[in-house]
Write an enzyme that holds these catalytic residues in place. Sequence first.
Site, PDB file in Angstrom:
ATOM      1  N   ARG A  50       0.858  -1.194   0.000  1.00  0.00           N
ATOM      2  CA  ARG A  50       0.000   0.000   0.000  1.00  0.00           C
ATOM      3  C   ARG A  50       0.891   1.239   0.000  1.00  0.00           C
ATOM      4  NH1 ARG A  50      -1.580   1.722   4.691  1.00  0.00           N
ATOM      5  NH2 ARG A  50      -2.318  -0.261   5.483  1.00  0.00           N
ATOM      6  N   TYR A 103     -16.439  17.349 -15.205  1.00  0.00           N
ATOM      7  CA  TYR A 103     -16.750  15.929 -15.137  1.00  0.00           C
ATOM      8  C   TYR A 103     -17.795  15.721 -14.033  1.00  0.00           C
ATOM      9  CZ  TYR A 103     -16.263  10.957 -14.343  1.00  0.00           C
ATOM     10  OH  TYR A 103     -16.531   9.634 -14.178  1.00  0.00           O
ATOM     11  N   ASP A 175      -7.140  19.370 -14.095  1.00  0.00           N
ATOM     12  CA  ASP A 175      -7.481  18.016 -14.519  1.00  0.00           C
ATOM     13  C   ASP A 175      -7.126  17.939 -16.002  1.00  0.00           C
ATOM     14  OD1 ASP A 175      -8.720  15.738 -15.531  1.00  0.00           O
ATOM     15  OD2 ASP A 175     -10.471  15.913 -14.217  1.00  0.00           O
ATOM     16  N   LYS A 200      -8.404   6.997 -19.032  1.00  0.00           N
ATOM     17  CA  LYS A 200      -8.739   7.525 -20.350  1.00  0.00           C
ATOM     18  C   LYS A 200      -7.533   7.410 -21.289  1.00  0.00           C
ATOM     19  CE  LYS A 200     -12.450   8.302 -17.977  1.00  0.00           C
ATOM     20  NZ  LYS A 200     -12.763   9.567 -17.341  1.00  0.00           N
TER      21      LYS A 200
HETATM   22  C1  PLP Z   1     -13.202  10.021 -16.079  1.00  0.00           C
HETATM   23  C2  PLP Z   1     -12.796  11.324 -15.551  1.00  0.00           C
HETATM   24  C3  PLP Z   1     -12.508  11.491 -14.189  1.00  0.00           C
HETATM   25  C4  PLP Z   1     -12.680  10.372 -13.179  1.00  0.00           C
HETATM   26  O1  PLP Z   1     -11.775   9.327 -13.390  1.00  0.00           O
HETATM   27  P1  PLP Z   1     -12.092   7.778 -13.047  1.00  0.00           P
HETATM   28  O2  PLP Z   1     -10.829   7.092 -13.480  1.00  0.00           O
HETATM   29  O3  PLP Z   1     -13.303   7.374 -13.821  1.00  0.00           O
HETATM   30  O4  PLP Z   1     -12.309   7.684 -11.581  1.00  0.00           O
HETATM   31  C5  PLP Z   1     -12.076  12.738 -13.776  1.00  0.00           C
HETATM   32  N1  PLP Z   1     -11.951  13.769 -14.638  1.00  0.00           N
HETATM   33  C6  PLP Z   1     -12.226  13.642 -15.952  1.00  0.00           C
HETATM   34  C7  PLP Z   1     -12.079  14.817 -16.848  1.00  0.00           C
HETATM   35  C8  PLP Z   1     -12.666  12.428 -16.448  1.00  0.00           C
HETATM   36  O5  PLP Z   1     -12.971  12.315 -17.751  1.00  0.00           O
END
Ligand code: PLP
Length: 381
Positions: A50, A103, A175, A200
């Site tokens: 962890r 998001y 982000d 993504k």
């Molecule tokens: C998908 C997404 C998230 C969240 O990520 P997860 O891996 O699904 O927890 C946060 N910000 C953006 C812009 C996203 O597209």
Amino acid sequence: MSELGFSTRAVHAGFEPDPQTGAVNVPIYASSTFAQDGVGGLRGGYEYARTGNPTRTALEANLAALELGRYGRAFASGMAATDCVLRALLRPGDHIVIPDDAYGGTFRLIDKVFTQWGIEHSPAHIADLDAVRAAVRPDTKLIWVETPTNPLLTIGDIAALADVAHTAGALLVVDNTFATPYLQTPLTLGADVVLHSTTKYLGGHSDVIGGALVTDDAEIDQKFAFLQNGAGAVPGPFDAYLTLRGAKTLALRMERHCDNAELIAEFLARHPAISTVIYPGLPEHAGHGVAAKQMRRFGGMLSVRLHGGEEAARRFCAGTKVFTLAESLGGIESLIEHPGAMTHASTAGSQLEVPADLVRISVGIEDAADLLADVEQALAQ
Ligand SMILES: *Cc1c(COP(=O)(O)O)cnc(C)c1O
């Protein structure tokens, strides 16, 4: 490694061929604990997985190198990384400025969970610096932005937003999931923290969930490290391996995502069923100039609004054959979705509610001719 080109870093950063075996890839260290030579005598710096695992370490170093930052931390999901930032950097009574288009999961976590812990938030249109300045209060500790935003692809000027944040004594979190470090590196523009859903584009193959944080600030990184270990939302070694495997080909994939998205945006911009194409690469996009300044290219995401309203939008989503109707984005396969009913359903009734005639498209790396033919037949239905 920061003086090397992007793809050289992507392929090599984080791991040297294994001195014992010559393995060119980091092993998937499926070990929860690590033997000690005498109490506290760690052999390779690892004690419990962890706290740290060598496969995860390789991924963290790679992602930091791609974002041109000093410290990387990997998480079990993008939301786990988001949760870590909010808990590491905010205290009850603090205020955060968020995009008026974000998001859905980020908004839900802030609105439904952090509100209960005394964190207040104000949505602002991040393309409008005056609106962001107006949303800032004396107790604002963070300005949180996505650029391009999800799903309306609004562009925020990262350097200018960093100035606004720092003038107010706040930090800027970007982000960078939609742009990826191949297209833009927010830390070099003044951002304090970069966040990714590595689920993504970085993972890139729709086969693993993950998140990451990168910063240049040792003190901030220590707060992240404390929570990463203390709360434990870490990726397992196989997930870390898959994400690193994906990151190595990011540049190649992004070039193709961008090529295909540009063609589809141009095609849809001329299509009579479409009222608006939202793609930062189109000169008519309000953020085109800022995007051209801070991004290498314009990305693989685009959104469209349809003349026929919600019904036409739902029909378009259901009518494609090569594009898969599914949530998520950034994988090699093209996806299409209806944000109002799917990814952004949690924004209904809020200031972040998305238009009902909106369709979001994640353009994959398939052959452009097949993608164009598919959207054409789906719109003809
Ligand atoms: C998908 C997404 C998230 C969240 O990520 P997860 O891996 O699904 O927890 C946060 N910000 C953006 C812009 C996203 O597209």
